[in-house]
Design an enzyme around this catalytic site. Structure first.
Site, mmCIF file in Angstrom:
data_model
loop_
_atom_site.group_PDB
_atom_site.id
_atom_site.type_symbol
_atom_site.label_atom_id
_atom_site.label_comp_id
_atom_site.label_asym_id
_atom_site.label_seq_id
_atom_site.Cartn_x
_atom_site.Cartn_y
_atom_site.Cartn_z
ATOM 1 N N HIS A 136 38.740 37.741 39.641
ATOM 2 C CA HIS A 136 39.993 38.336 39.197
ATOM 3 C C HIS A 136 41.362 37.510 39.652
ATOM 4 O O HIS A 136 41.973 37.246 38.917
ATOM 5 C CB HIS A 136 39.993 39.705 40.080
ATOM 6 N N GLU A 137 41.283 37.110 40.930
ATOM 7 C CA GLU A 137 42.212 36.310 41.344
ATOM 8 C C GLU A 137 42.362 35.037 40.578
ATOM 9 O O GLU A 137 43.613 34.470 40.478
ATOM 10 C CB GLU A 137 42.124 36.026 42.850
ATOM 11 N N CYS A 152 36.881 45.945 32.866
ATOM 12 C CA CYS A 152 37.295 44.478 32.817
ATOM 13 C C CYS A 152 37.610 43.959 34.240
ATOM 14 O O CYS A 152 37.939 44.763 35.090
ATOM 15 C CB CYS A 152 38.434 44.531 32.082
HETATM 16 ZN ZN ZN Z 1 45.001 41.255 40.495
HETATM 17 ZN ZN ZN Z 2 40.708 42.885 30.317
#
Ligand code: ZN
Ligand code: ZN
Length: 190
Positions: A136-137, A152
Site C-alpha cells: 500500500h505505502e 483493493c
Molecule cells: Zn494510504
Molecule cells: Zn484500487
C-alpha cells in the site's frame, strides 16, 4: 564521461532494527512481484531518535521519510523502511505507515499491526498485514492514491479489521495506473 550503468535498478528494503528474516523476505518478495523491480535489503537508517516526540512517545513518520529519501543510493528507485516503533503524523493518533506521494521513500510499522507489541514476531497474520501495508505505502510512491474499492490494497484502512478484510491485490483500475508508472520509471534499455 562515464559509461552507462549496467547495474540493475532496484527497490531498497531497509529494516530499522531487528526483524525475522521470514517477515523481511515476505515483504521483499511481494514488493518485487507487484512493482517489477528487484529488491535489495540494506540498512540505510538505524537511529530514529531525531523523529521521537517525547510527549506522545511516538515517532514522526514524515521526518523519517525525509531522512530515508536523503540516503537513497543512486541505483535504487525507491526505499521502503520497516520499523517496530509506533509512528504518527500530527493530525492522527497513529499511522501504519506513510509514503511520499510520487516520491522516493515510504515506511511501514509493525507496532499497531501487531496490536501494540514490539519485538520479533513471525505470526502469519502479522506477516500478511505488514506485506499488505508495505505494498500500500509503496503504491503511493508510484503515485497511487486511496482507492474507494474496499477489496483493493490501496483502500485506506482505519483499523486492523479493515486491513484483514481487504485483499492483497490491486483493483484493475489501480493496476493499470501502476503499470503506466512502472513503464515510465524503468530505465530505457534495461
Ligand atoms: Zn494510504
Ligand atoms: Zn484500487
Amino acid at each position: 564521461m562515464s559509461l552507462p550503468s549496467r547495474t540493475q535498478h532496484n527497490i531498497l528494503i531497509s529494516p530499522i532494527g531487528k526483524f525475522s528474516t521470514v517477515l523481511i523476505e515476505a515483504v521483499a518478495a511481494e514488493i518485487e512481484r507487484v512493482f517489477d523491480f528487484p529488491t535489495k535489503i540494506e540498512f540505510v537508517l538505524q537511529d530514529l531518535s531525531f523523529a521521537l516526540d517525547a510527549n506522545r512517545n511516538q515517532y514522526h513518520s514524515t521526518a523519517i521519510l525525509e531522512q530515508l529519501a536523503a540516503r537513497i543510493p543512486a541505483q535504487s528507485v525507491r526505499v521502503l523502511a520497516i520499523t517496530q516503533v509506533d509512528l504518527f503524523i500530527p493530525i492522527l493518533t497513529h499511522v501504519y505507515g506513510e509514503a511520499q506521494l510520487g516520491g522516493a521513500a515510504c515506511i511501514v510499522s509493525t507496532f499497531r499491526l501487531n496490536e501494540g507489541r514490539s519485538g520479533i514476531n513471525i505470526a502469519p497474520l502479522l506477516i500478511e498485514r505488514v506485506v499488505k501495508e508495505a505494498v500500500h505505502e509503496m503504491g503511493h510512491t508510484f503515485k497511487l492514491r486511496h482507492c474507494p474499492e474496499h477489496a483493493c490494497i490501496m483502500h485506506y484502512c482505519r483499523n486492523e479489521e479493515d486491513v484483514d478484510r481487504k485483499s492483497d491485490q490491486l483493483c484493475r483500475y489501480c493496476k493499470v495506473m501502476l503499470d503506466d508508472e512502472i513503464k515510465r520509471l524503468k530505465p530505457k534499455g534495461c
